[in-house]
Design an enzyme around this catalytic site. Structure first.
Site, PDB file in Angstrom:
ATOM      1  N   TYR A   1       0.827  -1.205   0.000  1.00 54.10           N
ATOM      2  CA  TYR A   1       0.000   0.000   0.000  1.00 54.10           C
ATOM      3  C   TYR A   1       0.860   1.252   0.000  1.00 54.10           C
ATOM      4  O   TYR A   1       2.083   1.184   0.183  1.00 54.10           O
ATOM      5  CB  TYR A   1      -0.958   0.008   1.199  1.00 54.10           C
ATOM      6  CG  TYR A   1      -0.319   0.312   2.542  1.00 54.10           C
ATOM      7  CD1 TYR A   1       0.511  -0.601   3.168  1.00 54.10           C
ATOM      8  CD2 TYR A   1      -0.534   1.533   3.169  1.00 54.10           C
ATOM      9  CE1 TYR A   1       1.096  -0.314   4.403  1.00 54.10           C
ATOM     10  CE2 TYR A   1       0.040   1.832   4.398  1.00 54.10           C
ATOM     11  CZ  TYR A   1       0.865   0.904   5.011  1.00 54.10           C
ATOM     12  OH  TYR A   1       1.447   1.194   6.214  1.00 54.10           O
TER      13      TYR A   1
ATOM     14  N   LYS B   1       6.540  -2.005   1.894  1.00 52.51           N
ATOM     15  CA  LYS B   1       5.354  -1.424   2.553  1.00 52.51           C
ATOM     16  C   LYS B   1       4.160  -2.353   2.369  1.00 52.51           C
ATOM     17  O   LYS B   1       3.305  -2.134   1.503  1.00 52.51           O
ATOM     18  CB  LYS B   1       5.077  -0.022   1.976  1.00 52.51           C
ATOM     19  CG  LYS B   1       4.152   0.817   2.837  1.00 52.51           C
ATOM     20  CD  LYS B   1       4.222   2.268   2.434  1.00 52.51           C
ATOM     21  CE  LYS B   1       3.143   3.111   3.078  1.00 52.51           C
ATOM     22  NZ  LYS B   1       3.301   3.301   4.516  1.00 52.51           N
TER      23      LYS B   1
ATOM     24  N   GLU C   1      12.326   2.292  14.121  1.00 54.38           N
ATOM     25  CA  GLU C   1      11.432   3.355  13.624  1.00 54.38           C
ATOM     26  C   GLU C   1      10.135   3.279  14.418  1.00 54.38           C
ATOM     27  O   GLU C   1       9.971   2.422  15.292  1.00 54.38           O
ATOM     28  CB  GLU C   1      11.165   3.175  12.133  1.00 54.38           C
ATOM     29  CG  GLU C   1      10.465   1.865  11.800  1.00 54.38           C
ATOM     30  CD  GLU C   1      10.150   1.679  10.326  1.00 54.38           C
ATOM     31  OE1 GLU C   1      10.068   2.672   9.589  1.00 54.38           O
ATOM     32  OE2 GLU C   1       9.960   0.514   9.913  1.00 54.38           O
TER      33      GLU C   1
ATOM     34  N   LEU D   1      11.175   1.144   7.033  1.00 51.02           N
ATOM     35  CA  LEU D   1      10.581   1.566   5.757  1.00 51.02           C
ATOM     36  C   LEU D   1      11.353   2.790   5.261  1.00 51.02           C
ATOM     37  O   LEU D   1      11.610   3.712   6.040  1.00 51.02           O
ATOM     38  CB  LEU D   1       9.111   1.940   5.976  1.00 51.02           C
ATOM     39  CG  LEU D   1       8.371   2.297   4.690  1.00 51.02           C
ATOM     40  CD1 LEU D   1       8.029   1.026   3.906  1.00 51.02           C
ATOM     41  CD2 LEU D   1       7.110   3.081   4.980  1.00 51.02           C
TER      42      LEU D   1
HETATM   43  N1  PLP Z   1       7.719   3.715   8.856  1.00 54.05           N
HETATM   44  C1  PLP Z   1       6.595   2.997   8.874  1.00 54.05           C
HETATM   45  C2  PLP Z   1       6.611   1.655   9.524  1.00 54.05           C
HETATM   46  C3  PLP Z   1       5.423   3.494   8.294  1.00 54.05           C
HETATM   47  O1  PLP Z   1       4.298   2.748   8.312  1.00 54.05           O
HETATM   48  C4  PLP Z   1       5.431   4.780   7.718  1.00 54.05           C
HETATM   49  C5  PLP Z   1       4.223   5.333   7.107  1.00 54.05           C
HETATM   50  O2  PLP Z   1       3.203   4.699   7.019  1.00 54.05           O
HETATM   51  C6  PLP Z   1       6.624   5.518   7.729  1.00 54.05           C
HETATM   52  C7  PLP Z   1       7.751   4.954   8.297  1.00 54.05           C
HETATM   53  C8  PLP Z   1       6.694   6.871   7.108  1.00 54.05           C
HETATM   54  O3  PLP Z   1       6.711   6.761   5.714  1.00 54.05           O
HETATM   55  P1  PLP Z   1       6.231   7.958   4.778  1.00 54.05           P
HETATM   56  O4  PLP Z   1       7.058   9.153   5.154  1.00 54.05           O
HETATM   57  O5  PLP Z   1       6.510   7.481   3.417  1.00 54.05           O
HETATM   58  O6  PLP Z   1       4.782   8.184   5.062  1.00 54.05           O
END
Ligand code: PLP
Length: 301
Positions: free
Chosen positions: A33, A149, A182, A207
């Protein structure tokens, strides 16, 4: 309120928007997603988000459901049909619908594509950023491919639920070495006492956040030093500032970790500066943008 959801080629009223019970996303979390911010009628950093979506699909050998321009068209239509000016657009692509089996369907089936758009109230997020948020830390419980993701979000749900039960809004996972990986749905950052911005380097444990990437560009534009270097809970507790990044929060100050105040317990100056400057650096593409050659093309997968 979400009125219309795109499902596999059709824009359906909210209550009719359904996928089959044997969809592999539902049965096996065999799906990926993206969440993209809609800000003032434009998509924020859509190119980077779609590049990451294509990478997630490729890592799982799922075929893209349509071309990137066609997907931008679907997002634009979904946003407009829901009259979203500020909010988010959510895309999910699963391997498709097939009798339940661990093995991938052979021959492959068409992937399932869902797109929904939802309005948010930017003033509410800004208000939260004025105050800053509380977070908790907990042992890492996720798998070893957090760089993809996927919709396999149960450990993240459990972490967020535990945070909520402790009146916090995010949880930071801590690996076996005591280093923060994270957040459950965000990347983790600190500013150390010499003013360096620290965030964990990219590997399979986190991620590759799009906001993280754009915040790195924002920091560079402000002459700030970013080090992609892991940090411990103790270092976070001793930091000058801490914050999280994600598409729906952009830069969100953290003022309390595990019940302990960070520095003065108020959002720090670098964090505020990054939040203010983020929009200048991020890519904004108008929601209505449709390449003309697509006008008469069929979008169903
Ligand atoms: N890390 C995780 C586990 C996430 O689920 C998300 C966002 O859903 C992020 C980091 C941040 O990613 P982004 O800046 O692309 O929204």
């Amino acid at each position: 309120m979400t009125r219309v959801i795109y499902v596999n080629g059709r824009y359906l009223p909210y209550h009719d928007a359904k996928v089959h019970v044997e969809d592999r996303g539902f049965q096996l979390a065999d799906a990926v997603y993206e969440v993209i911010e809609v800000g003032d009628n434009s998509l924020v950093d859509a190119t980077r988000h779609l590049t990451r979506l294509w990478r997630s699909l490729s890592e799982l050998s799922i075929s893209p459901p349509m071309s990137e321009p066609a997907l931008r068209h679907v997002m634009g239509q979904t946003i407009r049909r829901n009259r979203v000016r500020n909010g988010l657009v959510y895309l999910q692509v699963s391997r498709g619908e097939s009798p339940r089996d661990f093995l991938f369907p052979d021959p492959p089936v068409p992937p399932t594509l869902v797109c929904l758009a939802r309005a948010t109230i930017p003033a509410q997020v800004d208000q939260r950023a004025e105050t800053g948020i509380h977070i908790i830390t907990m042992p890492e419980t996720r798998w070893k491919r957090c760089d993809i993701k996927t919709v396999m979000l149960l450990p993240a749900c459990l972490a967020k639920q535990q945070a909520h039960a402790q009146s916090a809004s995010e949880a930071w996972f801590v690996d076996a070495e005591g280093l923060i990986t994270e957040g459950a749905s965000s990347n983790a950052w600190i500013v150390d006492r010499s003013g360096r911005l620290l965030t964990r380097p990219l590997d399979n444990t986190i991620l590759p956040g799009i906001t993280r990437r754009t915040v790195m560009d924002t920091a560079a534009s402000l002459g700030l030093v970013v080090e992609e270097s892991p940090f411990t809970v103790a270092e976070a507790l001793d930091a000058a500032e801490a914050f999280i990044t994600s598409a729906t929060n952009t830069v969100m100050p953290v003022i309390m970790i595990d019940g302990q105040r960070i520095s003065s317990g108020t959002p720090g100056p670098l964090c505020r500066q990054l939040r203010r400057s983020f929009a200048r650096v991020a890519e904004h593409s108008p929601v209505g943008y449709v390449p003309s050659k697509l006008e008469n093309q069929a979008f169903a997968p």
